[in-house]
Structures are given as structure tokens and as C-alpha cells.
Design a protein around this motif. Structure first.
Motif, PDB file in Angstrom:
ATOM      1  N   ARG A   1       0.851  -1.180   0.000  1.00  0.00           N
ATOM      2  CA  ARG A   1       0.000   0.000   0.000  1.00  0.00           C
ATOM      3  C   ARG A   1       0.888   1.231   0.000  1.00  0.00           C
ATOM      4  NH1 ARG A   1      -3.912   2.661   4.246  1.00  0.00           N
ATOM      5  NH2 ARG A   1      -4.640   4.345   2.920  1.00  0.00           N
ATOM      6  N   ARG A   2       0.503   2.205  -0.773  1.00  0.00           N
ATOM      7  CA  ARG A   2       1.226   3.473  -0.829  1.00  0.00           C
ATOM      8  C   ARG A   2       0.345   4.542  -0.213  1.00  0.00           C
ATOM      9  NH1 ARG A   2       5.513   5.319  -2.644  1.00  0.00           N
ATOM     10  NH2 ARG A   2       5.782   7.423  -3.333  1.00  0.00           N
ATOM     11  N   CYS A   3       0.922   5.327   0.706  1.00  0.00           N
ATOM     12  CA  CYS A   3       0.214   6.438   1.334  1.00  0.00           C
ATOM     13  C   CYS A   3       0.868   7.722   0.833  1.00  0.00           C
ATOM     14  CB  CYS A   3       0.295   6.319   2.852  1.00  0.00           C
ATOM     15  SG  CYS A   3      -0.482   4.809   3.463  1.00  0.00           S
ATOM     16  N   ASN A   4       0.141   8.423  -0.020  1.00  0.00           N
ATOM     17  CA  ASN A   4       0.700   9.614  -0.670  1.00  0.00           C
ATOM     18  C   ASN A   4       0.684  10.812   0.270  1.00  0.00           C
ATOM     19  OD1 ASN A   4       1.128   8.259  -3.101  1.00  0.00           O
ATOM     20  ND2 ASN A   4      -1.007   8.534  -3.689  1.00  0.00           N
ATOM     21  N   VAL A   5       1.847  11.397   0.428  1.00  0.00           N
ATOM     22  CA  VAL A   5       2.031  12.583   1.255  1.00  0.00           C
ATOM     23  C   VAL A   5       3.340  13.220   0.816  1.00  0.00           C
ATOM     24  CG1 VAL A   5       3.184  11.337   3.117  1.00  0.00           C
ATOM     25  CG2 VAL A   5       2.014  13.459   3.635  1.00  0.00           C
ATOM     26  N   SER A   6       3.428  14.524   0.895  1.00  0.00           N
ATOM     27  CA  SER A   6       4.654  15.214   0.495  1.00  0.00           C
ATOM     28  C   SER A   6       5.710  15.095   1.598  1.00  0.00           C
ATOM     29  CB  SER A   6       4.344  16.690   0.217  1.00  0.00           C
ATOM     30  OG  SER A   6       5.509  17.364  -0.159  1.00  0.00           O
ATOM     31  N   VAL A   7       6.876  14.537   1.254  1.00  0.00           N
ATOM     32  CA  VAL A   7       7.980  14.376   2.201  1.00  0.00           C
ATOM     33  C   VAL A   7       9.047  15.408   1.842  1.00  0.00           C
ATOM     34  CG1 VAL A   7       9.768  12.818   3.069  1.00  0.00           C
ATOM     35  CG2 VAL A   7       7.508  11.912   2.467  1.00  0.00           C
TER      36      VAL A   7
ATOM     37  N   ARG B   1      11.791  16.311   4.132  1.00  0.00           N
ATOM     38  CA  ARG B   1      13.098  15.884   4.642  1.00  0.00           C
ATOM     39  C   ARG B   1      13.178  14.372   4.794  1.00  0.00           C
ATOM     40  NH1 ARG B   1      14.788  19.719   9.537  1.00  0.00           N
ATOM     41  NH2 ARG B   1      12.852  18.916  10.304  1.00  0.00           N
ATOM     42  N   ASP B   2      12.386  13.831   5.705  1.00  0.00           N
ATOM     43  CA  ASP B   2      12.485  12.405   5.972  1.00  0.00           C
ATOM     44  C   ASP B   2      11.241  11.895   6.683  1.00  0.00           C
ATOM     45  OD1 ASP B   2      13.161  13.623   8.431  1.00  0.00           O
ATOM     46  OD2 ASP B   2      15.275  13.342   7.999  1.00  0.00           O
TER      47      ASP B   2
ATOM     48  N   THR C   1       9.768  -3.872   4.894  1.00  0.00           N
ATOM     49  CA  THR C   1       8.304  -3.848   4.939  1.00  0.00           C
ATOM     50  C   THR C   1       7.753  -2.420   4.981  1.00  0.00           C
ATOM     51  OG1 THR C   1       8.330  -4.126   7.339  1.00  0.00           O
ATOM     52  CG2 THR C   1       8.079  -6.126   6.006  1.00  0.00           C
ATOM     53  N   TRP C   2       8.627  -1.430   4.979  1.00  0.00           N
ATOM     54  CA  TRP C   2       8.191  -0.048   4.790  1.00  0.00           C
ATOM     55  C   TRP C   2       9.345   0.781   4.254  1.00  0.00           C
ATOM     56  CZ3 TRP C   2       9.694   4.645   6.978  1.00  0.00           C
ATOM     57  CH2 TRP C   2      10.557   4.579   8.082  1.00  0.00           C
ATOM     58  N   GLY C   3       8.992   1.886   3.623  1.00  0.00           N
ATOM     59  CA  GLY C   3       9.988   2.802   3.102  1.00  0.00           C
ATOM     60  C   GLY C   3       9.310   4.089   2.669  1.00  0.00           C
ATOM     61  N   HIS C   4      10.085   5.002   2.120  1.00  0.00           N
ATOM     62  CA  HIS C   4       9.514   6.268   1.680  1.00  0.00           C
ATOM     63  C   HIS C   4      10.344   6.858   0.552  1.00  0.00           C
ATOM     64  CE1 HIS C   4      12.709   7.879   4.243  1.00  0.00           C
ATOM     65  NE2 HIS C   4      12.571   9.011   3.583  1.00  0.00           N
ATOM     66  N   ASP C   5       9.714   7.785  -0.154  1.00  0.00           N
ATOM     67  CA  ASP C   5      10.381   8.658  -1.106  1.00  0.00           C
ATOM     68  C   ASP C   5       9.727  10.028  -0.949  1.00  0.00           C
ATOM     69  OD1 ASP C   5       7.970   8.599  -2.571  1.00  0.00           O
ATOM     70  OD2 ASP C   5       8.685   6.963  -3.835  1.00  0.00           O
ATOM     71  N   ARG C   6      10.020  10.969  -1.812  1.00  0.00           N
ATOM     72  CA  ARG C   6       9.482  12.317  -1.607  1.00  0.00           C
ATOM     73  C   ARG C   6       7.972  12.403  -1.841  1.00  0.00           C
ATOM     74  NH1 ARG C   6      11.779  15.596  -6.823  1.00  0.00           N
ATOM     75  NH2 ARG C   6      10.422  14.554  -8.291  1.00  0.00           N
ATOM     76  N   ASP C   7       7.379  11.358  -2.436  1.00  0.00           N
ATOM     77  CA  ASP C   7       5.943  11.366  -2.705  1.00  0.00           C
ATOM     78  C   ASP C   7       5.114  10.595  -1.686  1.00  0.00           C
ATOM     79  OD1 ASP C   7       6.241  12.913  -5.041  1.00  0.00           O
ATOM     80  OD2 ASP C   7       6.834  11.116  -6.154  1.00  0.00           O
ATOM     81  N   GLY C   8       5.760   9.995  -0.679  1.00  0.00           N
ATOM     82  CA  GLY C   8       4.971   9.303   0.328  1.00  0.00           C
ATOM     83  C   GLY C   8       5.662   8.114   0.958  1.00  0.00           C
ATOM     84  N   VAL C   9       4.847   7.316   1.662  1.00  0.00           N
ATOM     85  CA  VAL C   9       5.305   6.145   2.412  1.00  0.00           C
ATOM     86  C   VAL C   9       4.667   4.912   1.790  1.00  0.00           C
ATOM     87  CG1 VAL C   9       5.231   5.017   4.677  1.00  0.00           C
ATOM     88  CG2 VAL C   9       5.481   7.501   4.531  1.00  0.00           C
ATOM     89  N   TRP C  10       5.418   3.803   1.752  1.00  0.00           N
ATOM     90  CA  TRP C  10       4.840   2.527   1.332  1.00  0.00           C
ATOM     91  C   TRP C  10       5.000   1.515   2.463  1.00  0.00           C
ATOM     92  CZ3 TRP C  10       8.142  -1.580   1.469  1.00  0.00           C
ATOM     93  CH2 TRP C  10       9.511  -1.320   1.355  1.00  0.00           C
ATOM     94  N   VAL C  11       4.047   0.602   2.556  1.00  0.00           N
ATOM     95  CA  VAL C  11       4.100  -0.495   3.517  1.00  0.00           C
ATOM     96  C   VAL C  11       3.758  -1.777   2.775  1.00  0.00           C
ATOM     97  CG1 VAL C  11       3.618   0.843   5.598  1.00  0.00           C
ATOM     98  CG2 VAL C  11       1.714  -0.034   4.251  1.00  0.00           C
ATOM     99  N   ASN C  12       4.226  -2.905   3.321  1.00  0.00           N
ATOM    100  CA  ASN C  12       4.012  -4.195   2.671  1.00  0.00           C
ATOM    101  C   ASN C  12       4.106  -5.291   3.714  1.00  0.00           C
ATOM    102  OD1 ASN C  12       3.583  -5.999   0.602  1.00  0.00           O
ATOM    103  ND2 ASN C  12       5.613  -5.816  -0.305  1.00  0.00           N
TER     104      ASN C  12
ATOM    105  N   ALA D   1       1.530   0.993  10.669  1.00  0.00           N
ATOM    106  CA  ALA D   1       2.231   1.879  11.593  1.00  0.00           C
ATOM    107  C   ALA D   1       1.813   3.327  11.391  1.00  0.00           C
ATOM    108  CB  ALA D   1       3.743   1.748  11.390  1.00  0.00           C
ATOM    109  N   GLU D   2       2.236   4.146  12.379  1.00  0.00           N
ATOM    110  CA  GLU D   2       2.103   5.590  12.280  1.00  0.00           C
ATOM    111  C   GLU D   2       3.491   6.148  11.977  1.00  0.00           C
ATOM    112  OE1 GLU D   2       0.420   6.849  15.978  1.00  0.00           O
ATOM    113  OE2 GLU D   2      -1.508   5.884  15.556  1.00  0.00           O
ATOM    114  N   PHE D   3       3.536   7.097  11.066  1.00  0.00           N
ATOM    115  CA  PHE D   3       4.798   7.663  10.619  1.00  0.00           C
ATOM    116  C   PHE D   3       4.794   9.171  10.800  1.00  0.00           C
ATOM    117  CE2 PHE D   3       4.034   3.799   8.221  1.00  0.00           C
ATOM    118  CZ  PHE D   3       5.256   3.144   8.319  1.00  0.00           C
ATOM    119  N   GLU D   4       5.944   9.726  11.172  1.00  0.00           N
ATOM    120  CA  GLU D   4       6.110  11.165  11.240  1.00  0.00           C
ATOM    121  C   GLU D   4       6.744  11.608   9.934  1.00  0.00           C
ATOM    122  OE1 GLU D   4       8.226  14.666  13.911  1.00  0.00           O
ATOM    123  OE2 GLU D   4       8.721  12.566  14.298  1.00  0.00           O
ATOM    124  N   ILE D   5       6.091  12.547   9.268  1.00  0.00           N
ATOM    125  CA  ILE D   5       6.551  13.054   7.979  1.00  0.00           C
ATOM    126  C   ILE D   5       7.161  14.426   8.205  1.00  0.00           C
ATOM    127  CG2 ILE D   5       5.898  13.609   5.603  1.00  0.00           C
ATOM    128  CD1 ILE D   5       5.254  10.690   6.508  1.00  0.00           C
ATOM    129  N   ARG D   6       8.408  14.612   7.786  1.00  0.00           N
ATOM    130  CA  ARG D   6       9.095  15.902   7.955  1.00  0.00           C
ATOM    131  C   ARG D   6       9.713  16.337   6.659  1.00  0.00           C
ATOM    132  NH1 ARG D   6      11.134  17.281  13.304  1.00  0.00           N
ATOM    133  NH2 ARG D   6      13.045  17.635  12.275  1.00  0.00           N
TER     134      ARG D   6
END
Length: 182
Positions: A135-141, A143-144, A161-172, A177-182
Motif C-alpha cells: 500500500r502506498r500512502c501519498n504525502v509530500s515528504v 526531509r524524511d 516492509t516499509w519505506g519512503h520517497d518524496r511522494d509518500g510512504v509505502w508499507v508491505n 504503523a504511524e509515521f512522522e513526515i518531515r
């Protein structure tokens, strides 16, 4: 006489193995981690479901779960005053993020604009992998991203089982989980 000596050596083997296991609760490794972290990973293990505290210099981040028992932040592992604690069979490797605890108790950046997670909190989002699906959760990243609370019993391991890029977070793989986006 020879047979008695061999039996004596075999009788001492379990005690020697237990002594080695006790001294291997927290091991520091120096390898493949970049300069955002103080040192290499620290292995911290809950043996026989006992709580274990391991020294780590900075805010701990789980990088690899080693146990079959779940390692869930705030439940089976968490931050301690001078390190990280594990319990109920959680065995994992942790790294320390740069930045020292400020005198106010939080993880501040102590006046510099570099490391640390201090200052204002970023946006918190929930992202859930249901039925083991990606699943991809789209959000603007900007910094990290930091995992702040795992809500699944399945391990959430960054890069696996999770990661991110500048366009959001993915889980598998069942990571929720809950993630802090900065």
C-alpha cells in the motif's frame, strides 16, 4: 579416567554457553551505516522473555528484527534513558540517530540545524498493509520519515516492509504503523 574427563567437559558445556549468551546481550557492529548515525548497529536481545536494556547513544531506531517474536515499539521495545529496552522475546538490531537528548528531556537538536528529531513534530499519518498487500500512502515528504508507532504484530522494518520517497510512504507484508513526515 579418559571417559570421566570427557563426561566432565560435556557437563560444563551448557554453563559455558549460558555465560556466552549472557555477555552477548548488546553487541555493537561497525559497518554499512552512513554518517547520520553515531555508530553501527547495536544488537539487543530479550532472552527467555526477560526485559533487557542495552546502551545506545542517541534515539534508537530498529533496523533489523532478528526474532520470531514481534518487536513493536512501545510494546516489546522502546527508548530508555541511556539506551533501548527489549522484552517478551524481541531480538533486534538498533542504530542511534544523531542528536543527544536536550536538558528539557526531548530529543532536541541542541541549537544546531543538523541532526536530531527535536523542534516541532511533523505530520503524523497511518499507513496499513492489509492482507499482506503493498500500500502506498501519498504525502509530500520534504526531509524524511520516521516510524513513530507500529500498530501491527508483523514487524515493520525500514527497507523491507516499509519505506519512503518524496511522494509518500509505502508499507508491505502486513506492516501497519504511524509515521512522522518531515
Amino acid at each position: 579416567m579418559k571417559q570421566t574427563t570427557q563426561i566432565g567437559m560435556w557437563a560444563l558445556l551448557p554453563a559455558a554457553l549460558m555465560a556466552l549468551a549472557g555477555s552477548a546481550q548488546a553487541q555493537r557492529y561497525d559497518d554499512r551505516y552512513d554518517d547520520r548515525y553515531n555508530d553501527g548497529p547495536v544488537r539487543c536481545e530479550s532472552i527467555k522473555n526477560r526485559t533487557q536494556q542495552c546502551p545506545i547513544d542517541g534515539r534508537a531506531r530498529l533496523v533489523r528484527q532478528l526474532s520470531g517474536s514481534p518487536c513493536i515499539e512501545g510494546d516489546t521495545w522502546g527508548q530508555a534513558r541511556n539506551g533501548v529496552w527489549v522484552t517478551r522475546g524481541c531480538r533486534a538490531e538498533f542504530i542511534a540517530e544523531r542528536g543527544r537528548p536536550s536538558h528539557g528531556g526531548g530529543w532536541g537538536n541542541n541549537g544546531n540545524n543538523g541532526g536530531g528529531w527535536g523542534g516541532g513534530r511533523g505530520q503524523i499519518i497511518s499507513c496499513d498493509s492489509n492482507d499482506q498487500r503493498m500500500r502506498r500512502c501519498n504525502v509530500s515528504v520534504r526531509r524524511d520519515v520516521r516510524l513513530v508507532r507500529q500498530t501491527s504484530r508483523t514487524a515493520c522494518v525500514e527497507g523491507r516492509t516499509w519505506g519512503h520517497d518524496r511522494d509518500g510512504v509505502w508499507v508491505n507484508g502486513g506492516c501497519r504503523a504511524e509515521f512522522e513526515i518531515r
